[in-house]
Design a protein around this motif. Structure first.
Motif, mmCIF file in Angstrom:
data_model
loop_
_atom_site.group_PDB
_atom_site.id
_atom_site.type_symbol
_atom_site.label_atom_id
_atom_site.label_comp_id
_atom_site.label_asym_id
_atom_site.label_seq_id
_atom_site.Cartn_x
_atom_site.Cartn_y
_atom_site.Cartn_z
ATOM 1 N N UNK A 98 0.816 -1.211 0.000
ATOM 2 C CA UNK A 98 0.000 0.000 0.000
ATOM 3 C C UNK A 98 0.850 1.261 0.000
ATOM 4 N N UNK A 99 1.945 1.271 0.790
ATOM 5 C CA UNK A 99 2.702 2.512 0.901
ATOM 6 C C UNK A 99 4.068 2.444 0.245
ATOM 7 N N UNK A 100 4.590 1.252 0.068
ATOM 8 C CA UNK A 100 5.915 1.137 -0.513
ATOM 9 C C UNK A 100 7.030 1.475 0.450
ATOM 10 N N UNK A 101 6.677 1.695 1.739
ATOM 11 C CA UNK A 101 7.725 1.990 2.712
ATOM 12 C C UNK A 101 8.423 0.703 3.123
ATOM 13 N N UNK A 102 9.577 0.863 3.745
ATOM 14 C CA UNK A 102 10.274 -0.304 4.269
ATOM 15 C C UNK A 102 9.622 -0.715 5.591
ATOM 16 N N UNK A 103 9.074 -1.914 5.657
ATOM 17 C CA UNK A 103 8.351 -2.321 6.871
ATOM 18 C C UNK A 103 9.203 -2.238 8.125
ATOM 19 N N UNK A 104 10.487 -2.584 8.006
ATOM 20 C CA UNK A 104 11.354 -2.556 9.186
ATOM 21 C C UNK A 104 11.410 -1.146 9.759
ATOM 22 N N UNK A 105 11.554 -0.167 8.851
ATOM 23 C CA UNK A 105 11.581 1.237 9.301
ATOM 24 C C UNK A 105 10.314 1.569 10.055
ATOM 25 N N UNK A 106 9.193 1.118 9.484
ATOM 26 C CA UNK A 106 7.903 1.442 10.102
ATOM 27 C C UNK A 106 7.807 0.814 11.493
ATOM 28 N N UNK A 107 8.299 -0.430 11.602
ATOM 29 C CA UNK A 107 8.250 -1.081 12.910
ATOM 30 C C UNK A 107 9.127 -0.358 13.914
ATOM 31 N N UNK A 108 10.283 0.065 13.460
ATOM 32 C CA UNK A 108 11.172 0.787 14.372
ATOM 33 C C UNK A 108 10.498 2.064 14.843
ATOM 34 N N UNK A 109 9.861 2.760 13.916
ATOM 35 C CA UNK A 109 9.143 3.983 14.273
ATOM 36 C C UNK A 109 8.064 3.683 15.305
ATOM 37 N N UNK A 110 7.396 2.576 15.061
ATOM 38 C CA UNK A 110 6.316 2.183 15.950
ATOM 39 C C UNK A 110 6.843 1.951 17.363
ATOM 40 N N UNK A 111 7.963 1.251 17.436
ATOM 41 C CA UNK A 111 8.588 0.978 18.718
ATOM 42 C C UNK A 111 8.985 2.276 19.397
ATOM 43 N N UNK A 112 9.497 3.188 18.564
ATOM 44 C CA UNK A 112 9.961 4.466 19.126
ATOM 45 C C UNK A 112 8.816 5.292 19.671
#
Lengths: 449, 515
Positions: free
Chosen positions: A111-125
């Motif tokens: 859907x977004x083309x973002x890197x999932x790992x980055x998104x997860x890290x952001x989520x954790x942060x």
């Protein structure tokens, strides 16, 4: 005695029917093709859509094959587990989270083309980037946990108390009423020095607490009395009491606006009734430390109350069967009312802590829907206070994580972030099924002559 | 073509670690009435449920009419012309008989209550069923409900009927009527499997008997070659003395005086009507009656769970004579009665819904009535744990641990837990309602022995039962209830089954009740 009609003739194995096996394989391949197609970046949207539809159809076909597809032995059977080892339990949960993250990764990629790992890290942060964020998470965690703890005894008694929201609001109102009207009264009744002393001392807090407890208890007591005496439906009753509470609070909110309440806070200038701020983890002016400590204490107390006290035993019996309770000489009426008052009092105290500590104000959003979220927490934890702490922490982590994602990426709006947390929740709740049941697939052990 | 209506080969079924059926092979001939006999928990119902499509076997196969069949749901069973009447009826209370029958129709085709009724009427006429198709189920007696279940199964077109404990709730007369219907069905070419553990019925109705023991097939016997002794031995694996060993009552002393006891139900109908009797310490007072004739209300009123109508009284004598201080029990809740120092033990009919807490283990159930003792806010779990271990040991309760929820135990073990607790409370009055219902011979005798022992210790035992043979062998006196009224007290040593049976039904005829 021997069994006369069982022959000992050699028995041949019957192969799984070739047809059903190959169609299943075909369906799985089609689903896989669809999945790959979805991931093809840059493909024409029409192609993507076509492949997505193909994938849906194929999955449907698979499900049909698995359940109704043929008249053979069912392909899949659900068997209740007798017991499950703790490690297996943990394993199931971990794999649920891993699966959820994988599905989320697909979603984020497609859907977004973002890197999932980055998104997860952001989520954790969202929870752990700074001490301030940690404290913010704790601030939101404590009321949710407290309300869950408050609801647990009622639910354990099979009294569907969905009125936590209203009980918290009424408790909050109790404190707000004291904050607004008691200083006025004291100022007119006593000379200025005495009044100032009274207002800065513990008296005001005590009054706030008492008012909150009284109103919260009242909001728990009313539906309990009606249930105990007239057999009214407590779900509807407590639900409607929420709206009554919201209306009462909103009328006071309007009454005070611009007078007692300025810049959205009560007693803006005098700060009467405000909890003192302290510095925790380098975060200054933390006014909600008492809430967190209270939540931890109540967690232990409620655990013991339900498990080790006579009251707790009575609650369990009433929840299991009212006839048994009657037989045992337990007054169902008394236990119902008493437990709901306890539930209401705890919710009332949460209202007090929010108004005095976290918000210093009151509005219809004071409870933030936690009265309802707490129902989920209490049920998922099966009324175990320690589990409640973990589950509410997890929910808050997800919530803050999704906020962080929304803030960090322009392409992600709130809905996209909610889908990500929703998928995680779905898998975690779904894993409960695999903890209680196991699946048995058709095997080739069937024998026929 | 085979002459087997159904054949099971090497059927095994497990529930978790419990093996319900192990390698069972059996068959039923066409036009045969087969009794499936076995103690409780011997896997009879589980085995039949696999034929009826409720469960699916773990291994083994089922042949219907000589061909292998996969029965995955009751609908599959229906298609194979197999129908089961369950012990607990599967009827919708607010529907009429005809509507309940219509439920089993295939979804194809038009829904026409009229044609359903016509066909159902035909079936009733053919076999001589007495059924009002427009009657709502909640207005029906147990026997009528059962008739409806059978008609439902026949309506589906079943050629193989499975009846799970059909006589458990019937009077002797109703049982006879059911047997006549069963014979008529057999003569019509239908095969019938009847699950039961009443030996005399097995001998009366069936052509052949298959015996299961602990989930395994023991063997089969033609009924004409079978005797009670042979069947009992096959069932329990060892000879069981059928002698209860009743002692003569000694030193009777008055405990309870029930006078003019009436109880109204929610609709203000007298379900118990002017019952008066004395219960003495040192004897067993039996209460006979068709179930639902006021037995439950009688015991619950004495235990403080039901309100007595005006003019009722239940007097308790704490000392051993009539002149002593007497206490009125009626109108006091159970807690108040206990506080008065009255040791009243009560084994209710509904074991898990009233006598025990299903989700709790043995230990926690032991303190159900005594948890309040002491001033501490906390519950004391040591004594109940000890008691639970003792009962587990002395009564041979089979449970993985005393913390295992009692709802997971088998019926007999649940009853042992309940009776064990009630006797451990050192009662002066012990009331039991259907204490052996659903229990196997072995467990039943354990219970009889416990009651007999209580009697010898001077306890006033009140035993509500349904098996007349047992009532006559176990009790000293038998009070017969009929339509909520007392229909006489008999000396159990002198009376006969016929006499008790007559008293159980006579009054109802007088009132024109259709029972």
């Amino acid at each position: 005695m021997s069994n006369p009609f069982v022959s000992n003739a050699p028995q041949r194995r019957r192969k799984l029917e070739r047809g059903s096996k190959s169609t299943l394989l075909l369906a799985a391949l089609a689903a896989l093709a669809g999945l790959i197609g979805l991931l093809l970046a840059g493909a024409h949207p029409l192609v993507k859509w076509a492949l997505a539809i193909l994938m849906g159809l194929a999955s449907g076909w698979m499900i049909w094959l698995l359940t109704e597809g043929n008249q053979e032995e069912p392909f899949l059977r659900v068997v209740k587990r007798e017991r499950i080892s703790i490690w297996k339990k943990i394993g199931v949960r971990i794999s649920a989270i891993v699966l959820a993250l994988l599905v989320d990764a697909l979603f984020i990629l497609c859907v977004t083309g973002l890197n999932p790992i980055d998104v997860y890290v952001t989520m954790y942060q969202g929870t752990f980037r700074t001490n301030r964020l940690i404290m913010a998470a704790l601030r939101d965690w404590a009321p949710l946990l407290l309300i869950s703890i408050a609801l647990a005894p009622a639910f354990k008694m099979r009294f569907w108390n969905v009125g936590g929201e209203g009980q918290v609001l009424m408790g909050a109102l109790g404190s707000a009423l004291v904050m607004v009207y008691v200083p006025q009264a004291i100022n007119t009744m006593f000379p200025p020095e005495t009044a100032a002393g009274l207002l800065s001392g513990p008296v005001i807090y005590l009054l706030m607490l008492l008012a909150s407890v009284a109103l919260g208890a009242l909001w728990g007591f009313i539906p309990a009395v009606f249930k105990a005496n007239f057999g009214t439906n407590e779900t509807l009753f407590t639900l409607m009491m929420n709206y009554v509470a919201i209306k009462i609070v909103s009328s006071f909110f309007n009454l005070w606006r611009g007078k007692a309440s300025a810049l959205g806070q009560l007693n803006m200038t005098t700060k009467v009734g405000w909890f003192h701020g302290t510095t925790v983890l380098g975060v200054r002016n933390v006014t909600y430390l008492s809430t967190i400590i209270f939540a931890l204490v109540m967690m232990a107390l409620m655990f013991c109350y339900l498990r080790y006290t006579k009251h707790g035993y009575e609650i369990s019996v009433v929840g299991e069967s009212q006839r048994t309770a009657q037989y045992a000489g337990i007054s169902v009426k008394k236990v119902t009312i008493r437990t709901m008052i306890i539930s209401g009092i705890l919710c009332g105290i949460v209202g007090f802590l929010i108004v005095g500590g976290k918000d210093q104000t009151i509005s219809t959003a004071t409870a933030e829907g936690n009265g309802f979220t707490a129902i989920i927490v209490a049920w998922m934890a099966k009324f175990n206070a320690f589990y409640m702490a973990l589950i509410s922490a997890f929910l808050i982590f997800l919530e803050h994580g999704s906020q962080e994602i929304t803030n960090a990426y322009q392409i992600m709006n709130k809905y996209a972030a909610d889908i990500i947390t929703g998928i995680i929740l779905f898998f975690i709740i779904g894993s409960e099924f695999f903890i209680n049941y196991r699946l048995v697939f058709r095997s080739v052990r069937k024998e026929v002559r | 073509m085979t002459d087997y209506a159904i054949e099971l080969r090497h059927i095994t079924k497990t529930f978790g670690s419990v093996v319900a059926n192990r390698d069972v092979s059996m068959f039923v001939r066409k036009g045969e009435i087969l009794s499936l006999l076995g103690e409780n928990g011997s896997g009879k119902t589980t085995l039949m449920n696999m034929i009826a499509g409720i469960y699916y076997p773990d291994s083994g196969e089922i042949l219907v009419d000589g061909t292998a069949a996969e029965i995955r749901s009751p609908r599959d069973a229906m298609r194979l012309k197999i129908g089961m009447v369950h012990q607990h009826f599967k009827l919708i209370n607010v529907f009429t008989a005809a509507e309940n029958i219509a439920l089993v129709m295939e979804h194809k085709g038009k829904y026409s209550l009229k044609s359903v009724k016509a066909r159902a009427r035909e079936i009733c006429d053919q076999y001589g069923f007495d059924l009002d198709l427009d009657q709502k189920v909640y207005e029906m007696s147990v026997s009528q409900k059962q008739t409806l279940e059978i008609v439902k199964v026949l309506f589906e077109g079943a050629d193989l009927l499975i009846l799970d404990e059909p006589t458990a709730v019937l009077t002797p007369q109703e049982t006879e009527r059911l047997f006549n219907v069963m014979r008529a069905m057999r003569n019509n070419g239908k095969s019938i499997i009847i699950i039961t553990h009443k030996l005399h019925e097995v001998l009366e109705i069936s052509d052949r008997v298959v015996v299961l023991r602990k989930g395994e097939y023991v063997g089969d016997v033609l009924t004409r070659d079978a005797t009670t002794a042979v069947l009992t031995e096959m069932m329990v694996g060892q000879k069981v003395s059928l002698n209860i060993g009743r002692s003569d009552p000694r030193e009777l002393h008055i405990r309870l005086a029930v006078r003019h006891l009436s109880v109204l139900n929610a609709e203000n109908v007298k379900v118990l009507d002017d019952v008066s009797f004395d219960a003495f310490g040192g004897e067993i007072l039996g209460i006979a009656g068709i179930s639902g004739n006021g037995q439950k209300e009688l015991l619950e009123a004495i235990a403080g769970l039901q309100r007595g109508a005006e003019g009722s009284s239940v007097i308790y004598y704490p000392d051993d004579d009539r002149d002593s201080t007497a206490e009125q029990l009626l109108g006091k809740p159970p807690a108040a009665i206990r506080k008065m120092g009255v040791h009243l033990s009560f084994v209710p009919e509904d074991r898990l819904g009233m006598g025990l807490v299903g989700s709790m283990g043995m230990a926690d159930n032991m303190m159900l009535k005594s948890y309040k003792e002491g001033h501490s806010l906390l519950v004391q779990r040591n004594a109940p744990r000890k008691l639970a271990r003792e009962i587990k040991e002395s009564l041979g309760v089979i449970t993985p641990s005393i913390q295992t929820p009692v709802s997971r135990l088998s019926g007999g073990n649940v009853q042992k837990v309940l009776v064990g607790r009630e006797i451990a409370a050192a009662p002066t009055v012990l009331m039991t309602a259907y204490a052996v219902r659903g229990l196997d011979i072995h467990t039943s005798y354990t219970i009889y022995r416990l009651l007999e022992e209580q009697k010898r210790q001077g306890v006033a035992v009140i035993y509500v039962g349904e098996d007349l043979d047992v009532l006559i062998e176990l009790c000293d006196r038998i009070l017969v209830l009929c339509g909520g009224k007392m229909n006489g007290i008999l000396n159990a040593r002198k009376t006969t089954k016929e006499q008790v049976g007559l008293l159980m039904t006579k009054l109802a005829d007088k009132e024109g009740k259709d029972r």
